[in-house]
Design a protein around this motif. Sequence first.
Motif, PDB file in Angstrom:
ATOM      1  N   CYS A 108      10.286 -48.269  24.988  1.00 38.88           N
ATOM      2  CA  CYS A 108      10.093 -47.353  24.333  1.00 38.88           C
ATOM      3  C   CYS A 108       8.250 -47.152  25.269  1.00 38.88           C
ATOM      4  O   CYS A 108       7.829 -47.569  26.022  1.00 38.88           O
ATOM      5  CB  CYS A 108       9.217 -47.717  22.903  1.00 38.88           C
ATOM      6  N   SER A 109       7.672 -46.120  24.906  1.00 39.95           N
ATOM      7  CA  SER A 109       6.586 -45.696  25.328  1.00 39.95           C
ATOM      8  C   SER A 109       5.523 -45.888  24.263  1.00 39.95           C
ATOM      9  O   SER A 109       6.399 -45.568  23.036  1.00 39.95           O
ATOM     10  CB  SER A 109       6.258 -44.970  26.024  1.00 39.95           C
ATOM     11  N   PHE A 110       4.165 -45.413  23.912  1.00 41.63           N
ATOM     12  CA  PHE A 110       3.091 -45.782  23.618  1.00 41.63           C
ATOM     13  C   PHE A 110       2.121 -45.066  23.831  1.00 41.63           C
ATOM     14  O   PHE A 110       1.694 -44.736  24.409  1.00 41.63           O
ATOM     15  CB  PHE A 110       2.322 -47.074  22.158  1.00 41.63           C
ATOM     16  N   THR A 111       1.286 -44.655  22.334  1.00 40.60           N
ATOM     17  CA  THR A 111      -0.358 -43.494  22.818  1.00 40.60           C
ATOM     18  C   THR A 111      -1.100 -44.711  22.041  1.00 40.60           C
ATOM     19  O   THR A 111      -1.051 -45.783  21.432  1.00 40.60           O
ATOM     20  CB  THR A 111      -0.172 -42.710  22.546  1.00 40.60           C
ATOM     21  N   THR A 112      -2.749 -44.677  22.325  1.00 37.66           N
ATOM     22  CA  THR A 112      -3.066 -45.153  22.056  1.00 37.66           C
ATOM     23  C   THR A 112      -4.884 -44.541  21.446  1.00 37.66           C
ATOM     24  O   THR A 112      -4.446 -43.397  22.473  1.00 37.66           O
ATOM     25  CB  THR A 112      -4.416 -46.347  22.460  1.00 37.66           C
TER      26      THR A 112
END
Length: 101
Positions: free
Chosen positions: A62-66
């Motif tokens: 998965c990808s993520f944002t911070t």
Amino acid sequence: IYDGNAASIVAENSKRGVVVQAWSPLQRALRGNRKDACAMIGQKYGKTAAQVALRWIADMGCSFTTAGTRKRDGAPARFRENLDIFDFKLTQEEIAALAKL
């Protein structure tokens, strides 16, 4: 149909070429036994619970944002810390244990 198992959602989307992205704020997602488990694993690698959680997200495909834009909240340092997750690798056992939470 969502069965409560995040790993199955990721697997089904992966079959279709869809990358899942994590959007939940870490402070909200990392509570109770999730935070404890990530913190325990983090001790082994010298990483924070948040770093372990983000590494798990990446290892799941998965990808993520911070988030974090306010300097007074220490956002620049936290942002750098959140991206400092590619110098260790979770074991398959750790990935599976975290997926069950």
